[in-house]
Design a protein around this motif. Structure first.
Motif, mmCIF file in Angstrom:
data_model
loop_
_atom_site.group_PDB
_atom_site.id
_atom_site.type_symbol
_atom_site.label_atom_id
_atom_site.label_comp_id
_atom_site.label_asym_id
_atom_site.label_seq_id
_atom_site.Cartn_x
_atom_site.Cartn_y
_atom_site.Cartn_z
ATOM 1 N N GLN A 173 0.791 -1.095 0.136
ATOM 2 C CA GLN A 173 -0.228 0.277 -0.036
ATOM 3 C C GLN A 173 0.800 1.308 0.040
ATOM 4 O O GLN A 173 0.417 2.294 -0.716
ATOM 5 N N GLN A 176 2.352 1.752 -3.405
ATOM 6 C CA GLN A 176 1.470 2.118 -4.549
ATOM 7 C C GLN A 176 1.133 3.603 -4.319
ATOM 8 O O GLN A 176 0.890 4.357 -5.166
ATOM 9 N N ALA A 177 0.855 3.983 -3.047
ATOM 10 C CA ALA A 177 0.784 5.543 -2.584
ATOM 11 C C ALA A 177 1.833 6.155 -3.060
ATOM 12 O O ALA A 177 1.554 7.414 -3.920
ATOM 13 N N ASP A 180 1.559 6.229 -6.934
ATOM 14 C CA ASP A 180 0.497 7.508 -7.575
ATOM 15 C C ASP A 180 0.800 8.724 -7.257
ATOM 16 O O ASP A 180 0.447 9.733 -8.017
ATOM 17 N N GLU A 181 1.553 9.204 -6.294
ATOM 18 C CA GLU A 181 1.965 10.507 -6.107
ATOM 19 C C GLU A 181 2.924 10.902 -6.954
ATOM 20 O O GLU A 181 2.522 12.153 -7.389
ATOM 21 N N THR A 183 3.394 9.653 -9.867
ATOM 22 C CA THR A 183 2.386 9.721 -11.157
ATOM 23 C C THR A 183 1.593 11.020 -11.419
ATOM 24 O O THR A 183 1.780 11.659 -12.527
ATOM 25 N N ARG A 184 1.032 11.566 -10.245
ATOM 26 C CA ARG A 184 0.241 12.768 -10.182
ATOM 27 C C ARG A 184 1.391 14.067 -10.390
ATOM 28 O O ARG A 184 0.789 14.760 -11.075
ATOM 29 N N ASP A 187 2.027 13.813 -14.256
ATOM 30 C CA ASP A 187 0.999 14.476 -15.156
ATOM 31 C C ASP A 187 1.083 15.778 -15.032
ATOM 32 O O ASP A 187 0.768 16.740 -16.279
#
Length: 329
Positions: A173, A176-177, A180-181, A183-184, A187
């Protein structure tokens, strides 16, 4: 007076023979260790009497001594002698214990006294702080308020750090967090750099020329007003549908015959800017008195708006290769 009385000098009759102690006159002393009768004569030399510092010792014949305590012990029954020995042993074994107990008690008392003295000194030092004692009540209230505010901020920081720690330590977890951070953020950077397409609510702004062509300065002013109003992504298109992504380094030049050069690419009018952001805020920013809309309309041109629930900015910019700038490590 007889001759015998005169010979002794006492006036008393002299016995016929030597008197033996322990028996009638004229009979020898039956004891085996009895002294010689001649030795009992008043004229014979006597053995010295034992001194007072040698108790329990009695002289006997030929200079020998007898331990009276041993004689008295031998005369006692066996049970009495055993009790005396046992009592003496108990007394000897009890004396070291009493000595150790007394030493331990003294040490404990000394430690307790030292501890009490330390506590009294600490209490006096804490209760007699000269700085706080001379401070006014208003200053004390302010100091207390500052301490409460600082404690609140520190508690918030602690909770935030604990949340981050739990996420990072939660295994998959946490990974993955973090992914995700990352990736954000990638972007967001890609949209701002123009390397990624973007969609979202926004509007379109079209500039039509009138008596004068739309100058590069008017378009640049519009782009700056839109950025100030919260625009997140923009692109500009010409009448021939040629489209260029607008980023921080985009430049605008005036071209021939009312054309516009953007990033080295020639565009012909009318020019349409597609922007993603809050439509109402951006429209208000362009319509301020003396702003871009007023200037274009003053030159004989026109500006029209079209709100979009989903505006699409699809033109891409070639990634810029940095030659001098480096991230701070």
């Amino acid at each position: 007076m007889s001759d015998e009385q005169t010979e002794t000098g006492t006036g008393w009759p002299q016995p016929a023979g030597p008197v033996r102690p322990g028996g009638p006159a004229g009979e020898p002393d039956p004891r085996p260790d009895a002294p010689d009768p001649d030795e009992l004569s008043p004229l014979a030399p006597q053995e010295p009497v034992p001194a007072d510092d040698e108790p329990g010792v009695a002289p006997v014949a030929d200079g020998a001594t007898v331990d009276l305590s041993a004689v008295s012990r031998s005369a006692e029954p066996d049970g009495s002698e055993a009790r005396r020995v046992e009592e003496s042993r108990v007394e000897e074994s009890a004396q070291p214990g009493r000595s150790r107990l007394s030493t331990a008690g003294v040490m404990i008392a000394a430690l307790l006294a030292l501890l009490g003295f330390t506590l009294v000194v600490q209490l006096k030092t804490t209760s007699t702080d000269p700085t706080l004692g001379a401070t006014r009540q208003e200053d004390l209230v302010r100091i207390l308020s500052d301490l409460d505010a600082r404690e609140s901020r520190l508690q918030q920081d602690i909770r935030a750090l604990e949340d981050s720690q739990r996420q990072l330590r939660s295994g998959e977890q946490g990974r993955q967090a973090a992914l995700d951070e990352a990736t954000r953020r990638a972007d967001e950077v890609g949209i701002l750099a123009g390397t990624l397409p973007a969609v979202g609510p926004g509007l379109t702004v079209q500039f039509s020329a009138g008596g004068k062509p739309i100058s590069a300065n008017r378009v640049l002013d519009a782009v700056q007003e839109l950025r100030g109003a919260g625009a997140e992504a923009m692109q500009i298109a010409g009448g021939d549908r040629a489209t260029v992504r607008i980023i921080a380094s985009t430049f605008f030049l005036d071209g021939e015959n009312g054309s516009l050069v953007v990033e080295g690419r020639r565009l012909v009018g009318p020019f349409t800017i597609t922007v993603i952001g809050d439509p109402a805020t951006m429209r208000t920013a362009l319509n301020i008195p003396g702003g871009v809309v007023a200037s274009v309309r003053g030159d004989g041109g026109n500006v029209t708006f079209g709100e979009r629930e989903v505006a699409e900015v699809s033109a891409l910019h070639v990634p810029i290769k940095l030659e001098h700038a480096r991230p701070v490590s």
